[in-house]
Design an enzyme around this catalytic site. Structure first.
Site, PDB file in Angstrom:
ATOM      1  N   HIS A  79     -20.086   9.235 -33.639  1.00 46.43           N
ATOM      2  CA  HIS A  79     -18.701   8.784 -33.715  1.00 46.43           C
ATOM      3  C   HIS A  79     -18.561   7.348 -33.213  1.00 46.43           C
ATOM      4  O   HIS A  79     -17.815   6.535 -33.795  1.00 46.43           O
ATOM      5  CB  HIS A  79     -17.812   9.726 -32.908  1.00 46.43           C
ATOM      6  CG  HIS A  79     -16.390   9.283 -32.816  1.00 46.43           C
ATOM      7  ND1 HIS A  79     -15.852   8.741 -31.674  1.00 46.43           N
ATOM      8  CD2 HIS A  79     -15.397   9.263 -33.741  1.00 46.43           C
ATOM      9  CE1 HIS A  79     -14.598   8.429 -31.885  1.00 46.43           C
ATOM     10  NE2 HIS A  79     -14.283   8.734 -33.124  1.00 46.43           N
ATOM     11  N   GLU A  82     -19.658   5.122 -35.921  1.00 41.84           N
ATOM     12  CA  GLU A  82     -18.638   5.035 -36.973  1.00 41.84           C
ATOM     13  C   GLU A  82     -17.642   3.921 -36.658  1.00 41.84           C
ATOM     14  O   GLU A  82     -17.275   3.126 -37.533  1.00 41.84           O
ATOM     15  CB  GLU A  82     -17.914   6.373 -37.099  1.00 41.84           C
ATOM     16  CG  GLU A  82     -16.735   6.363 -38.067  1.00 41.84           C
ATOM     17  CD  GLU A  82     -15.577   7.206 -37.594  1.00 41.84           C
ATOM     18  OE1 GLU A  82     -14.454   6.671 -37.523  1.00 41.84           O
ATOM     19  OE2 GLU A  82     -15.796   8.395 -37.289  1.00 41.84           O
ATOM     20  N   HIS A  83     -17.194   3.845 -35.406  1.00 44.03           N
ATOM     21  CA  HIS A  83     -16.271   2.782 -35.004  1.00 44.03           C
ATOM     22  C   HIS A  83     -16.919   1.408 -35.147  1.00 44.03           C
ATOM     23  O   HIS A  83     -16.302   0.460 -35.639  1.00 44.03           O
ATOM     24  CB  HIS A  83     -15.860   2.983 -33.545  1.00 44.03           C
ATOM     25  CG  HIS A  83     -14.761   3.974 -33.353  1.00 44.03           C
ATOM     26  ND1 HIS A  83     -13.578   3.674 -32.719  1.00 44.03           N
ATOM     27  CD2 HIS A  83     -14.661   5.284 -33.713  1.00 44.03           C
ATOM     28  CE1 HIS A  83     -12.802   4.735 -32.688  1.00 44.03           C
ATOM     29  NE2 HIS A  83     -13.444   5.740 -33.281  1.00 44.03           N
ATOM     30  N   GLU A 159      -9.368   7.582 -27.196  1.00 48.28           N
ATOM     31  CA  GLU A 159      -9.312   8.638 -28.217  1.00 48.28           C
ATOM     32  C   GLU A 159      -9.645   9.993 -27.600  1.00 48.28           C
ATOM     33  O   GLU A 159      -9.034  11.012 -27.939  1.00 48.28           O
ATOM     34  CB  GLU A 159     -10.282   8.313 -29.356  1.00 48.28           C
ATOM     35  CG  GLU A 159     -10.161   9.248 -30.537  1.00 48.28           C
ATOM     36  CD  GLU A 159     -11.024   8.821 -31.715  1.00 48.28           C
ATOM     37  OE1 GLU A 159     -11.067   9.584 -32.708  1.00 48.28           O
ATOM     38  OE2 GLU A 159     -11.662   7.750 -31.643  1.00 48.28           O
TER      39      GLU A 159
END
Length: 460
Positions: A79, A82-83, A159
């Site tokens: 993740h 991904e950012h 997040e």
């Protein structure tokens, strides 16, 4: 009517280069064979669905990597990466990436799951070359700048905090941990505060290089497109980055497979939170996405908790007013699956809600569903399947995920035929196989000791 699959092989334009392998597949949403697949030298797969009646295109790249591919110390790396792929390449800054798509009114995003990651852009058909260039550049040319790694760490920690502030969402992460324990599938996709803080630029870069070679990628596009044109533009973008050498001998990585036992019967996990509602998930092992029982289990879930006429909605909300939201769901992975029943209610109502859930699960195991319930659930599942494919984003999602997870395309006609073929006997069999096992339970909320004791009674 079931459409007979056919595959017609034909080479693409080679112009002296290694010839790509292309074939036409069954699988388009409108019943025509407009899904085509090409495997480029180096193992990169390009799959498209042509929809000439629209003016938009959704272009995406699927990576065969998810949080289940992480060691404990790398939890959250997929993740995080991904950012970071949005944060600049050798040719573009982070602002260049976002401004390029904004300037044509497009949309760009990405998501990370337990078994795959997807990056996509939705644009007008005339702007497809731009979308291909930008998304391919992100996937092949990211610099993973140290300053961006440090800056984005704060965004990801926010997040995580945002997710933890939403117990109706985070209870499903807790349920995965309850069922699967401290395993790659049981750990959260986002990682934890500790693991994210421990991730370094070097560790993320090694993870990127290992999992983002062409053999691990599927390019998918749907909309008003021409397959050969998409293939050539994708090939040019990857050639520009020198990214078509490919690992694994240049052969695409196959779908995940295997079997996994889930030994979690009777487990209870509770997180004490100062919330107005308690959020609970009662569930048990389900079936993998390769298991043929997924079709009757999907129909069963629709009848049990898939809509306003479902048993759980009627018994818990409509008749007794015990909860605002309640539903059932299935999660299918490559080697196992989960079946869960969710409800959000006042803490004082938890015992009554869980009692009704157990009674309805037991009733289905003992007696199955009525013929009318089966017909209604088949209609609901069939309709939602087709209506969910009304935009190019959904079409791209379907063909990309199908190629990555199954290695093949199933036509919409075939899917509808599989759903329509489910019988009451199939429902009774899968109910005994799945719902007949002892459940486990996850809960988040301000539960008293007495209320918490009822959780253990619910899984006895």
């Amino acid at each position: 009517m079931t459409r007979t699959p056919r595959a017609t092989a034909r080479p693409t334009i080679s112009e002296g280069r290694a010839v790509a392998r292309t074939k036409t597949l069954p699988g388009s949403a409108d019943g025509t064979d407009t899904v085509r697949k090409t495997v480029l030298p180096g193992g990169l797969r390009v799959i498209t669905e042509s929809v000439p009646t629209v003016r938009s295109v959704t272009f995406g790249i699927w990576a065969h990597v998810g949080s289940r591919d992480e060691r404990p110390s790398l939890n959250g790396a997929t993740h995080y990466l991904e950012h970071l792929l949005f944060k600049g390449t050798r040719r573009r800054t982070a602002l260049d990436i976002s401004a390029a798509v904004d300037a044509v009114g497009g949309e760009m995003n990405a998501f990370t799951a337990k078994e795959f990651t997807c990056y996509y852009a939705r644009v007008l058909d005339t702007d497809l070359p731009l979308a291909i260039d930008v998304v391919c550049d992100m996937l092949t040319g990211s610099v993973i700048d140290p300053a961006e790694v440090d800056a984005e760490r704060g965004v990801i920690l926010e997040e995580i905090a945002m997710t933890e502030d939403d117990p109706g969402d985070s209870v499903h992460d807790l349920f995965a941990h309850t069922m699967l324990g401290d395993t790659p599938l049981g750990r959260p996709v986002l990682g934890t505060v500790d693991t994210v803080n421990a991730l370094t630029r070097d560790r993320i870069t090694r993870f990127y290089r290992k999992h983002y070679d062409p053999t691990h990628l599927v390019v998918a596009a749907a909309g008003n497109i021409d397959h050969e044109t998409v293939v050539e533009q994708v090939r040019a973008a990857f050639d520009r980055a020198g990214a078509l050498s490919g690992g694994n001998g240049g052969e695409p990585v196959g779908p995940r497979s295997g079997t996994r036992s889930i030994r979690s019967a009777g487990r209870v996990e509770v997180l004490d939170r100062s919330t107005e509602q308690a959020h609970v998930v009662l569930g048990m092992p389900g079936v993998s996405r390769h298991d043929e029982r997924r079709w009757p289990l999907g129909v069963l879930s629709a009848a049990l908790g898939g809509g306003m006429s479902s048993r759980l909605f009627q018994e818990i909300r409509e008749k007794r007013g015990l909860a605002y939201s309640t539903y059932s769901y299935t999660s299918g992975f490559a080697d196992c699956g989960l079946f869960g029943v969710y409800a959000g209610c006042r803490p004082s109502q938890v015992p009554d809600v869980l009692k009704i859930c157990r009674e309805e699960l037991d009733r289905v195991v003992q007696h199955g569903l009525t013929d009318e319930e089966v017909r209604r659930a088949i209609g609901q599942l069939s309709g939602s399947t087709v209506l969910g494919l009304e935009d190019t984003g959904a079409l791209m999602h379907r063909i990309g995920k199908s190629e990555l997870c199954w290695g093949e395309q199933m036509s919409v006609d075939d899917m509808l035929a599989r759903i329509a073929a489910v019988t009451p006997d199939d429902i009774r069999t899968v109910a005994r196989d799945v719902l007949g096992s002892r459940p486990s339970l996850s809960a988040i909320g301000p539960l008293t000791d007495r209320q918490a004791s009822h959780l253990h009674e619910a899984v006895a």
